[in-house]
Design a protein around this motif. Structure first.
Motif, PDB file in Angstrom:
ATOM      1  N   TRP A   1      35.467  40.764  43.854  1.00 27.61           N
ATOM      2  CA  TRP A   1      34.769  41.550  44.868  1.00 27.61           C
ATOM      3  C   TRP A   1      33.559  40.770  45.350  1.00 27.61           C
ATOM      4  N   ASP A   2      33.601  40.368  46.602  1.00 26.16           N
ATOM      5  CA  ASP A   2      32.482  39.687  47.240  1.00 26.16           C
ATOM      6  C   ASP A   2      31.666  40.757  47.952  1.00 26.16           C
ATOM      7  N   ARG A   3      30.632  41.234  47.310  1.00 23.92           N
ATOM      8  CA  ARG A   3      29.822  42.323  47.846  1.00 23.92           C
ATOM      9  C   ARG A   3      29.123  41.927  49.144  1.00 23.92           C
ATOM     10  N   GLU A   4      28.670  40.696  49.226  1.00 28.91           N
ATOM     11  CA  GLU A   4      27.938  40.257  50.408  1.00 28.91           C
ATOM     12  C   GLU A   4      28.826  40.252  51.659  1.00 28.91           C
ATOM     13  N   ARG A   5      30.060  39.807  51.511  1.00 34.33           N
ATOM     14  CA  ARG A   5      30.986  39.764  52.656  1.00 34.33           C
ATOM     15  C   ARG A   5      31.862  41.010  52.719  1.00 34.33           C
ATOM     16  N   ASP A   6      31.751  41.890  51.708  1.00 34.94           N
ATOM     17  CA  ASP A   6      32.512  43.137  51.661  1.00 34.94           C
ATOM     18  C   ASP A   6      34.022  42.881  51.625  1.00 34.94           C
ATOM     19  N   LEU A   7      34.426  41.922  50.772  1.00 36.46           N
ATOM     20  CA  LEU A   7      35.826  41.539  50.654  1.00 36.46           C
ATOM     21  C   LEU A   7      36.313  41.708  49.216  1.00 36.46           C
ATOM     22  N   VAL A   8      37.586  42.076  49.093  1.00 36.25           N
ATOM     23  CA  VAL A   8      38.229  42.218  47.784  1.00 36.25           C
ATOM     24  C   VAL A   8      39.514  41.401  47.797  1.00 36.25           C
ATOM     25  N   SER A   9      39.771  40.697  46.714  1.00 38.85           N
ATOM     26  CA  SER A   9      41.008  39.936  46.567  1.00 38.85           C
ATOM     27  C   SER A   9      41.510  40.092  45.132  1.00 38.85           C
ATOM     28  N   ARG A  10      42.683  39.570  44.884  1.00 35.48           N
ATOM     29  CA  ARG A  10      43.236  39.628  43.524  1.00 35.48           C
ATOM     30  C   ARG A  10      42.356  38.823  42.576  1.00 35.48           C
ATOM     31  N   GLY A  11      42.150  39.374  41.400  1.00 37.92           N
ATOM     32  CA  GLY A  11      41.383  38.678  40.378  1.00 37.92           C
ATOM     33  C   GLY A  11      42.293  37.900  39.450  1.00 37.92           C
ATOM     34  N   PRO A  12      41.708  37.135  38.529  1.00 42.40           N
ATOM     35  CA  PRO A  12      42.507  36.322  37.610  1.00 42.40           C
ATOM     36  C   PRO A  12      43.441  37.133  36.709  1.00 42.40           C
ATOM     37  N   GLU A  13      43.129  38.400  36.468  1.00 44.85           N
ATOM     38  CA  GLU A  13      43.968  39.244  35.607  1.00 44.85           C
ATOM     39  C   GLU A  13      44.813  40.238  36.404  1.00 44.85           C
ATOM     40  N   PHE A  14      44.923  40.036  37.708  1.00 41.28           N
ATOM     41  CA  PHE A  14      45.647  40.980  38.565  1.00 41.28           C
ATOM     42  C   PHE A  14      47.080  41.217  38.087  1.00 41.28           C
ATOM     43  N   ASP A  15      47.754  40.156  37.673  1.00 43.86           N
ATOM     44  CA  ASP A  15      49.160  40.289  37.248  1.00 43.86           C
ATOM     45  C   ASP A  15      49.333  41.242  36.073  1.00 43.86           C
ATOM     46  N   ALA A  16      48.293  41.463  35.295  1.00 52.40           N
ATOM     47  CA  ALA A  16      48.381  42.407  34.174  1.00 52.40           C
ATOM     48  C   ALA A  16      48.614  43.831  34.661  1.00 52.40           C
TER      49      ALA A  16
END
Length: 84
Positions: A47-62
């Motif tokens: 979560w990039d709070r400054e740019r207000d963006l969300v992407s998959r994290g390193p543990e997303f596949d779990a």
């Protein structure tokens, strides 16, 4: 929200406002102050709070087995409600 990220390219980032398109103010507040911090802490999302963006994290596949189960149950529910 995780299902939406799953449907995107693995490296795509989504604006937080696009995650809850039909959400009210309370849901948007809960997303920013409760859900996103927890998911980011668990490395399920980045979560990039400054740019207000969300992407998959390193543990997303779990989370994928749980997303599969939810999708399967929603599909079963929809199928059962169709007229014969």
């Amino acid at each position: 929200m995780l299902a939406r990220l799953r449907s995107e390219h693995p490296t795509a980032a989504v604006r937080t406002g696009e995650l809850l398109t039909n959400a009210g103010a309370e849901e948007r507040i809960r997303l920013r102050h409760s859900l996103l911090p927890v998911l980011a802490e668990a490395d399920l999302v980045c979560w990039d709070r400054e740019r207000d963006l969300v992407s998959r994290g390193p543990e997303f596949d779990a989370a994928l087995p749980f997303l599969d189960l939810i999708e399967e149950r929603e599909s079963d529910s929809t199928t059962r409600n169709l007229p014969a």
